[in-house]
Design an enzyme around this catalytic site. Sequence first.
Site, PDB file in Angstrom:
ATOM      1  N   HIS A 104      19.093  11.685  -0.895  1.00  0.00           N
ATOM      2  CA  HIS A 104      19.765  12.768  -1.622  1.00  0.00           C
ATOM      3  C   HIS A 104      19.176  12.994  -3.016  1.00  0.00           C
ATOM      4  CE1 HIS A 104      22.419   9.417  -3.155  1.00  0.00           C
ATOM      5  NE2 HIS A 104      22.368  10.142  -4.259  1.00  0.00           N
ATOM      6  N   ASP A 134      20.129   7.823   4.349  1.00  0.00           N
ATOM      7  CA  ASP A 134      20.050   8.223   2.948  1.00  0.00           C
ATOM      8  C   ASP A 134      18.928   7.474   2.232  1.00  0.00           C
ATOM      9  OD1 ASP A 134      20.535   9.604   0.667  1.00  0.00           O
ATOM     10  OD2 ASP A 134      22.410   8.592   0.149  1.00  0.00           O
ATOM     11  N   GLY A 209      22.751   9.277 -11.729  1.00  0.00           N
ATOM     12  CA  GLY A 209      21.337   9.091 -12.022  1.00  0.00           C
ATOM     13  C   GLY A 209      20.817   7.739 -11.583  1.00  0.00           C
ATOM     14  N   SER A 211      21.279   6.605  -8.599  1.00  0.00           N
ATOM     15  CA  SER A 211      21.007   6.685  -7.161  1.00  0.00           C
ATOM     16  C   SER A 211      19.550   6.385  -6.849  1.00  0.00           C
ATOM     17  CB  SER A 211      21.329   8.087  -6.635  1.00  0.00           C
ATOM     18  OG  SER A 211      22.662   8.188  -6.250  1.00  0.00           O
ATOM     19  N   GLY A 268      27.208   5.659  23.046  1.00  0.00           N
ATOM     20  CA  GLY A 268      28.171   6.571  23.652  1.00  0.00           C
ATOM     21  C   GLY A 268      29.578   6.034  23.779  1.00  0.00           C
ATOM     22  N   VAL A 269      29.984   5.194  22.816  1.00  0.00           N
ATOM     23  CA  VAL A 269      31.365   4.711  22.815  1.00  0.00           C
ATOM     24  C   VAL A 269      31.987   4.944  21.441  1.00  0.00           C
ATOM     25  CG1 VAL A 269      31.074   2.913  24.557  1.00  0.00           C
ATOM     26  CG2 VAL A 269      30.648   2.373  22.159  1.00  0.00           C
TER      27      VAL A 269
END
Length: 468
Positions: A104, A134, A209, A211, A268-269
């Site tokens: 981001h 991220d 800042g 991040s 898929g659960v």
Amino acid sequence: MKNKILSILVYFLVSLSLHALERADLIEKVIPAVVSISSEQIIKSENNDRTIKIFPRDDFFDDFRRFFDQFDKFFMDDKTPRHAIFLGSGFIVDQGGIIVTNYHVIQNAKEITVTMNDTTDFKAEVLGYDAHADLAVLKINADKPLPYVDFGDSDKVRVGDSVIAVGNPFGLGGSVSAGIISAKFRNANIPGNANVNEFIQTDAAINMGNSGGPLFNLNGQVVGINTAIYSPNAKGNIGIGFAIPSNSAIPVVDVLKRGEELKHGFLGVTIQPLTREMAETLGIKNIKGVIVSDIVKDSPADKAGIKLYDILLEFNGKEVSRTTQLVQMVLMTEPKSKVKIKLLRKGKEINVEAIIKERVDHRDYGNDYKKEDKSNTGYITGFTVSDLSRENITKKGVVVVDVDYNSHAASHVRKGDIIMQVNGADTTSTKDFNKQIDIAIKKNDTSILLLIYRNGHQSLTVVKLRGK
């Protein structure tokens, strides 16, 4: 006695001074590898001639906020294209100029500038990024080997361990703060971070800042990547920050720095914690593993024979103790890999194999319904249900039309929920629902286990019966 007290005091002061000196030496060693990152974007504003520094806004659920928050909404709301500079942090992990940061920080960037601690600037290229994790990996080209830091083992950090955060808060590059590990395996429910849900929590002061900056242990190793803070009402740092564990980041970074796309696994659960109440209702003595509350049709889990109410105990030989842990393991499993899963079904351990598919994002929309034929068990359960219309319905069940907020159900059931099963039996009508409640009463059950469909997701919950 006075001499003894004086000796203790002197020893304490000397120890404190040595500790501070060791910390200062550590910071002096690692800080050259920490960089400030600015990314240029075109935004909407009223004047093309001005460039402003903006911290991008991206609200978290439950007041979680990214470190970047915009300074001036007025400029953001205008319709005229304009340059904006977004600020963040990063750190060099290779002397050739490989840099790790949050995705981001550089999302949709037109141009990225990296500033070293000695104020030297470099233009950076993006080698790769993964929005779910991220994380992003950048590359700068220098005419000499660059200082770098190594990743540490985040699995070895303990609550209470000292840590140091270094970054670029509010554009103040090279800022250092210290704290401890406040918690591990923290699920912050941050949108866009579906692949990271076992954050390290720290009280080290981190702000807008920071991040993408490193969280160091006292050996100078990166054990976390600072990503988010908890900030009620956007009041800034209050000592609750979150970092992506290094062991979650390392495999992602290894793929991205090769310029390859990261592919996430899909089982898929839908799973949730196995609570004591659920275990008692299901007759399970040992509370361990996670319980299956939904299965995607034709998914790897479906084809492997996994069923509702199964308790997943192990995934590829590793014990499953938390829902977030299993989610992380599945997401980081290479698609097309065959995995072994140990589960508990009706008191018996079963081993199955599943072939993991590649995760594809999708959105599940709610269903329309109309109220019909209300149930007459509202007093016993604490809520009233009605039949669903057969138009535009993809899930079978009965809909909750009223909840008694003085009942136990008020904490577990909401108006609009679709009750799909009661104690493992399908409830496609109010008649079915009433029948299951009658059976529970005759068996002198004190509670019922419900399979609920809400906002596109299935989950299990236990509701206590009145008078029991």
